[in-house]
Design a protein around this motif. Structure first.
Motif, PDB file in Angstrom:
ATOM      1  N   UNK A  45      -5.640  -0.321  -5.246  1.00 40.03           N
ATOM      2  CA  UNK A  45      -5.641   0.594  -4.099  1.00 40.03           C
ATOM      3  C   UNK A  45      -5.318  -0.125  -2.798  1.00 40.03           C
ATOM      4  N   UNK A  46      -5.553  -1.438  -2.777  1.00 39.67           N
ATOM      5  CA  UNK A  46      -5.280  -2.268  -1.602  1.00 39.67           C
ATOM      6  C   UNK A  46      -4.731  -3.605  -2.098  1.00 39.67           C
ATOM      7  N   UNK A  47      -3.692  -4.112  -1.454  1.00 45.76           N
ATOM      8  CA  UNK A  47      -3.145  -5.423  -1.788  1.00 45.76           C
ATOM      9  C   UNK A  47      -3.652  -6.479  -0.831  1.00 45.76           C
ATOM     10  N   UNK A  48      -3.883  -7.684  -1.334  1.00 41.55           N
ATOM     11  CA  UNK A  48      -4.433  -8.765  -0.518  1.00 41.55           C
ATOM     12  C   UNK A  48      -3.489  -9.961  -0.484  1.00 41.55           C
ATOM     13  N   UNK A  49      -3.352 -10.565   0.712  1.00 43.96           N
ATOM     14  CA  UNK A  49      -2.606 -11.812   0.883  1.00 43.96           C
ATOM     15  C   UNK A  49      -3.515 -12.800   1.611  1.00 43.96           C
TER      16      UNK A  49
ATOM     17  N   UNK B  25      -1.628  -0.037   1.169  1.00 44.25           N
ATOM     18  CA  UNK B  25      -1.871  -0.823   2.388  1.00 44.25           C
ATOM     19  C   UNK B  25      -2.337  -2.217   2.013  1.00 44.25           C
ATOM     20  N   UNK B  26      -2.325  -3.126   2.974  1.00 41.36           N
ATOM     21  CA  UNK B  26      -2.631  -4.527   2.677  1.00 41.36           C
ATOM     22  C   UNK B  26      -3.579  -5.116   3.709  1.00 41.36           C
TER      23      UNK B  26
ATOM     24  N   UNK C  81      -0.031  -0.611   8.610  1.00 37.66           N
ATOM     25  CA  UNK C  81      -0.587  -0.558   7.262  1.00 37.66           C
ATOM     26  C   UNK C  81      -0.948  -1.947   6.726  1.00 37.66           C
ATOM     27  N   UNK C  82      -0.800  -2.975   7.568  1.00 41.65           N
ATOM     28  CA  UNK C  82      -1.231  -4.332   7.227  1.00 41.65           C
ATOM     29  C   UNK C  82      -2.310  -4.740   8.225  1.00 41.65           C
ATOM     30  N   UNK C  83      -3.522  -4.931   7.750  1.00 43.94           N
ATOM     31  CA  UNK C  83      -4.626  -5.355   8.611  1.00 43.94           C
ATOM     32  C   UNK C  83      -4.738  -6.868   8.523  1.00 43.94           C
ATOM     33  N   UNK C  84      -4.659  -7.536   9.660  1.00 48.63           N
ATOM     34  CA  UNK C  84      -4.701  -9.003   9.710  1.00 48.63           C
ATOM     35  C   UNK C  84      -6.093  -9.471  10.111  1.00 48.63           C
ATOM     36  N   UNK C  85      -6.731 -10.222   9.219  1.00 45.67           N
ATOM     37  CA  UNK C  85      -8.058 -10.781   9.474  1.00 45.67           C
ATOM     38  C   UNK C  85      -8.107 -12.198   8.919  1.00 45.67           C
TER      39      UNK C  85
ATOM     40  N   UNK D 132     -10.833  -0.223   3.742  1.00 47.22           N
ATOM     41  CA  UNK D 132      -9.634   0.432   3.222  1.00 47.22           C
ATOM     42  C   UNK D 132      -9.908   1.071   1.858  1.00 47.22           C
ATOM     43  N   UNK D 133     -10.674   0.387   1.033  1.00 49.26           N
ATOM     44  CA  UNK D 133     -10.995   0.943  -0.277  1.00 49.26           C
ATOM     45  C   UNK D 133     -11.847   2.193  -0.157  1.00 49.26           C
TER      46      UNK D 133
END
Length: 389
Positions: free
Chosen positions: A293-297, A322-323, A338-342, A355-356
């Protein structure tokens, strides 16, 4: 990936159609054609609709070939009209002293023979997408460096000598007529080496990932939904503390991809809410993307990562997901809602959890895909092709 019936393992087709290879573009790649889909493969595949292309794998040594249980192909093959792949074999000890010169000689001879099989003695362009300075191994009208990474800063990751790669980089700066880079960081780096680089960031295969939601649930994913996923090669580039903090929030975490042997995942895989499935064929990635449901980098802020452009982030978007990513310069450059940077473990985990909890929606999925379309490999190939006209 092209299917086996699209492969022609000899040069019979090439010899019948030598005129169709006139003005070809040679891509000396940093990754083998059969290894997976990396930037140079995406670009060369699409460029082949405009210019004939010879894709050259990194050379493998004879001893490595004899140990290879997968029996990788060697020699010249035609994968489709106008697109050929050369998998050269060279002498052992290619990274040491005098044998390095012998290896280069054998490698250059392999390319020249492949060109001759295609009825050519000269290329429209030589595109080098590796840390080795391969300019001058055969005649070409244009000499283009395709800088997808800062190889010197990644020397330890690749198990190579930083001094050797630095010398190769200086030689590339001397010999290349044009430098193409994938990030602003790399543009600044190569500007410092005397060039005026062209920025063509990495893209995503929007056609391949468009219909992931129509896929069947993968049988080996036994996690409660919703699920956050990490796709791609797992190595010291990954900040494990971000994933550990995410797992501590009882998030179902799915890891898919190859792993560097020295990079341990024990701190994660010992948890009941984490599954590591290992590497999967690229053709099956849609099934696993459909499960998340959410992708992680979760990349570290190393110099190598800061110069890179992680493809997985916009591939998540292409799949309608979203990521959450660390704030690498490439992520800031995308500037996508749609990309949250943390960057801290707590913030990264909380953003993933939020997001989940929001759940899937058609609106979010459509927005992710619309953004990805602007950054597709088709768009990037048009930009790259303009340098070859």
């Amino acid at each position: 990936m092209l299917s086996p019936n699209e492969l022609v393992q000899d040069t019979h087709l090439a010899k019948q159609c030598t005129s169709s290879w006139a003005g070809l573009v040679v891509f000396c790649a940093g990754t083998a054609w059969d290894t997976g889909w990396y930037p140079e493969k995406h670009i060369s595949t699409r460029i082949a609709s405009r210019f004939p292309v010879l894709y050259v794998d990194p050379p493998t040594t004879l001893t490595s070939l004899l140990r290879d249980r997968n029996r990788r192909p060697t020699g010249l093959r035609i994968v489709k009209p106008g697109l050929a792949v050369l998998s050269p074999v060279t002498v052992p000890g290619a990274s040491r002293g005098i044998t390095r010169h012998a290896s280069r000689y054998v490698f250059a001879g392999s390319i020249r023979r492949a060109l001759a099989s295609l009825g050519q003695t000269r290329a429209r362009a030589l595109v080098v997408a590796t840390g080795e300075n391969l300019f001058g191994v055969f005649p070409a009208d244009r000499l283009i460096l395709y800088a997808t990474d800062n190889f010197v800063s990644g020397a330890a990751l690749m198990g190579l000598s930083a001094d050797y790669l630095r010398a190769q980089e200086a030689a590339q700066a001397r010999d290349a007529q044009k430098v193409v880079v994938v990030t602003e960081e790399l543009r600044s780096h190569w500007a410092g080496l005397g060039h005026d680089p062209v920025l063509i960031p990495n893209g995503c295969d929007t056609e391949r990932f468009r219909d992931v939601d129509a896929e069947n649930w993968p049988e080996d994913v036994e996690l409660p939904r919703p699920i956050a996923g990490v796709f791609g090669h797992l190595s010291e580039r990954i900040d494990l503390s971000l994933l550990e903090a995410t797992a501590d929030r009882h998030v179902s975490l799915l890891l898919v991809g190859s792993r560097k042997p020295s990079f341990s995942l024990d701190s994660l895989t010992s948890r009941p809410n984490v599954r590591y499935l290992g590497p999967k064929p690229f053709e099956s990635m849609n099934r696993y993307l459909s499960a998340i449901d959410v992708g992680l980098t979760p990349y570290t802020q190393s110099e190598f990562n800061r110069s890179s452009f992680p493809m997985k982030t916009i591939e998540y978007l292409a799949a309608g997901r979203p990521a959450v990513a660390t704030s690498l310069p490439a992520v800031k450059w995308l500037n996508c809602e749609y990309i949250i940077a943390k960057d801290t473990a707590e913030d990264f985990a909380q953003a993933t959890k939020s997001l989940l909890m929001r759940g899937r929606s058609q609106e979010i999925a459509s927005g992710c895909r619309a953004f990805a379309e602007k950054h597709s490999w088709n768009v990037r190939a048009e930009e790259f092709g303009a340098l070859l006209d």
